[in-house]
Design an enzyme around this catalytic site. Structure first.
Site, PDB file in Angstrom:
ATOM      1  N   SER A  95      -2.191  24.826  56.739  1.00  0.00           N
ATOM      2  CA  SER A  95      -0.765  25.140  56.869  1.00  0.00           C
ATOM      3  C   SER A  95      -0.133  25.485  55.528  1.00  0.00           C
ATOM      4  O   SER A  95       1.076  25.689  55.446  1.00  0.00           O
ATOM      5  CB  SER A  95      -0.040  23.945  57.487  1.00  0.00           C
ATOM      6  N   THR A 197       3.405  21.937  56.301  1.00  0.00           N
ATOM      7  CA  THR A 197       4.138  22.350  55.103  1.00  0.00           C
ATOM      8  C   THR A 197       4.200  21.197  54.116  1.00  0.00           C
ATOM      9  O   THR A 197       4.489  20.074  54.511  1.00  0.00           O
ATOM     10  CB  THR A 197       5.584  22.675  55.533  1.00  0.00           C
ATOM     11  N   THR A 215       4.310  26.709  52.109  1.00  0.00           N
ATOM     12  CA  THR A 215       3.764  26.726  53.468  1.00  0.00           C
ATOM     13  C   THR A 215       3.176  28.089  53.819  1.00  0.00           C
ATOM     14  O   THR A 215       3.571  29.106  53.224  1.00  0.00           O
ATOM     15  CB  THR A 215       4.879  26.408  54.484  1.00  0.00           C
ATOM     16  N   VAL A 226       9.793  34.744  58.671  1.00  0.00           N
ATOM     17  CA  VAL A 226       9.986  33.851  57.531  1.00  0.00           C
ATOM     18  C   VAL A 226      10.679  32.596  58.057  1.00  0.00           C
ATOM     19  O   VAL A 226      11.589  32.688  58.884  1.00  0.00           O
ATOM     20  CB  VAL A 226      10.866  34.534  56.450  1.00  0.00           C
ATOM     21  N   ASP A 228      12.048  28.339  57.239  1.00  0.00           N
ATOM     22  CA  ASP A 228      13.041  27.643  56.412  1.00  0.00           C
ATOM     23  C   ASP A 228      12.533  27.336  55.008  1.00  0.00           C
ATOM     24  O   ASP A 228      13.326  27.175  54.072  1.00  0.00           O
ATOM     25  CB  ASP A 228      13.402  26.305  57.072  1.00  0.00           C
ATOM     26  N   THR A 248      10.348  19.850  56.992  1.00  0.00           N
ATOM     27  CA  THR A 248       9.129  20.402  57.588  1.00  0.00           C
ATOM     28  C   THR A 248       9.367  20.531  59.094  1.00  0.00           C
ATOM     29  O   THR A 248      10.295  19.939  59.634  1.00  0.00           O
ATOM     30  CB  THR A 248       7.912  19.490  57.297  1.00  0.00           C
ATOM     31  N   GLY A 251      10.967  25.782  61.497  1.00  0.00           N
ATOM     32  CA  GLY A 251      11.930  26.277  60.515  1.00  0.00           C
ATOM     33  C   GLY A 251      13.190  26.858  61.112  1.00  0.00           C
ATOM     34  O   GLY A 251      14.283  26.734  60.535  1.00  0.00           O
TER      35      GLY A 251
HETATM   36  C1  SD4 Z   1       8.170  26.963  58.905  1.00  0.00           C
HETATM   37  N1  SD4 Z   1       8.836  24.757  58.282  1.00  0.00           N
HETATM   38  O1  SD4 Z   1       7.674  28.004  58.520  1.00  0.00           O
HETATM   39  C2  SD4 Z   1       7.789  25.721  58.182  1.00  0.00           C
HETATM   40  C3  SD4 Z   1       6.437  25.338  58.625  1.00  0.00           C
HETATM   41  C4  SD4 Z   1       6.230  24.019  59.158  1.00  0.00           C
HETATM   42  O2  SD4 Z   1       5.509  22.962  61.100  1.00  0.00           O
HETATM   43  O3  SD4 Z   1       6.672  23.053  58.597  1.00  0.00           O
HETATM   44  N2  SD4 Z   1       5.552  24.000  60.282  1.00  0.00           N
HETATM   45  O4  SD4 Z   1       8.928  26.890  59.867  1.00  0.00           O
END
Ligand code: SD4
Length: 338
Positions: A95, A197, A215, A226, A228, A248, A251
């Site tokens: 990830s 992430t 991430t 894209v 967060d 995390t 997002g």
């Molecule tokens: C996203 N927050 O790209 C990040 C990835 C993540 O569970 O944390 N995934 O949304």
């Protein structure tokens, strides 16, 4: 003039480059104060011993690296960058960085950001072929007049700064993607392998705070998506006078509530890091028609006193914390107890 100075002094000079703020550093704590540190996720101590590092999920090697930097007298910014780099280089983590799961088309695209004690920040979105996205984000912060670079521009900038392009799709991630393609059903995965992430926050011995987040984003996302994580205020926010937060999970839900900025603002209003994380989760789950049962969001936060907190929608989110010689995984409290 060196190229990087030229870049930094280019058209936006004086505009948008954060101005350094003189901040009152927390004095190093006495041994008596050190004894009073409560390492639980919901601690309410008044002043914790420094330095300290927290990170999303179970990432002991990353927090150990960050603490090594801090113990050697390094600052919080170096600590969070080097801590995050450990996970970016870890091909087993699917990830983050090299070995990250790709988008639907098989492309590994990275998002990352970093923020320092002055409120300076840098970010890269949709970065391909460069493992250490967090370091490119730092270069954006330090060597350009901008905050965010995307896609091919971000990659070309990284190469110009000496980063080596490489194929980030490992055999394991390719195989997983090929299996996914059989049905090609998109569904956010809750708690990927207890590791997702990586978001990291550190306070150095001077009491200064920095944070970083990196991430490969949601597995099998749409091309161009894209999340967060590289969005300052959503995936990460640092205010050296108040504290910091990193997110995390899904997002899109974090962005809709500007989650990390919200947590820091709630701490500014007097909430503890724990209370602030809980309130930010409640803003997501209490939305009319929220389908929170289908996705995870987790926050970790630290305030200027070194109090920490973490909270998630679902069980099994955790925070790794390194303080006072103890590097430990702390299970996070969570909302969905039904
Ligand atoms: C996203 N927050 O790209 C990040 C990835 C993540 O569970 O944390 N995934 O949304």
């Amino acid at each position: 003039m060196k190229r990087r100075n030229f870049l930094k002094n280019a058209s936006l000079t004086g505009v948008g480059l954060a101005v350094g703020t003189t901040l009152v550093a927390c004095a190093e704590t006495t041994s008596e104060e050190k004894k009073s540190v409560d390492t639980s996720a919901t601690n309410n101590n008044t002043k914790a011993s420094l330095p300290l590092v927290i990170a999303t999920w179970h990432v002991m090697d990353a927090t150990a690296k960050a603490m090594e930097v801090l113990q050697a007298g390094g600052n919080a910014l170096d600590a969070v960058e080097q801590g995050c780099m450990v996970e970016e280089a870890n091909e087993k983590g699917q990830s983050v960085g090299k070995g990250g799961l790709p988008d639907r088309d098989g492309n590994v695209t990275l998002d990352a950001c970093i923020m320092d004690k002055h409120g300076n920040c840098g970010s890269v979105v949709y970065l391909q072929n460069i493992t250490h996205a967090v370091s490119v984000a730092r270069k954006v912060m330090e060597d350009t007049p901008h905050v965010m670079l995307a896609g091919e521009g971000a990659k070309q900038f990284a190469i110009s700064e000496g980063f080596q392009p490489e194929d980030l799709l490992t055999d394991a991630s390719k195989e997983a993607w090929e299996k996914w393609k059989v049905e090609a059903k998109y569904k956010p995965i809750i708690n990927i392998e207890n590791h997702d992430t990586i978001g990291m926050l550190a306070i150095d011995k001077n009491g200064d705070i920095s944070g970083a987040c990196t991430t490969s984003g949601l597995a099998y996302k749409m091309g161009g998506r894209v999340g967060d994580s590289p969005i300052i205020g959503s995936g990460l926010f640092v205010d050296n006078e108040i504290g910091a937060c990193v997110a995390t999970g899904l997002g899109e839900e974090v962005v809709k509530t500007v989650g990390s900025f919200l947590v820091v603002e709630l701490m500014r209003q007097g909430k503890s890091p724990q209370e602030a994380c809980e309130e930010a989760i409640s803003r997501i789950v209490n939305k009319p028609n929220s389908n929170f049962k289908d996705f995870q969001v987790g926050y970790i936060a630290v305030n200027k006193n070194g109090e920490t907190g973490s909270y998630a929608i679902h069980q099994w989110f955790s925070m790794t914390k390194f303080q006072d010689g103890v590097n430990e995984q702390i299970q996070s409290d969570f909302f969905n107890k039904a």
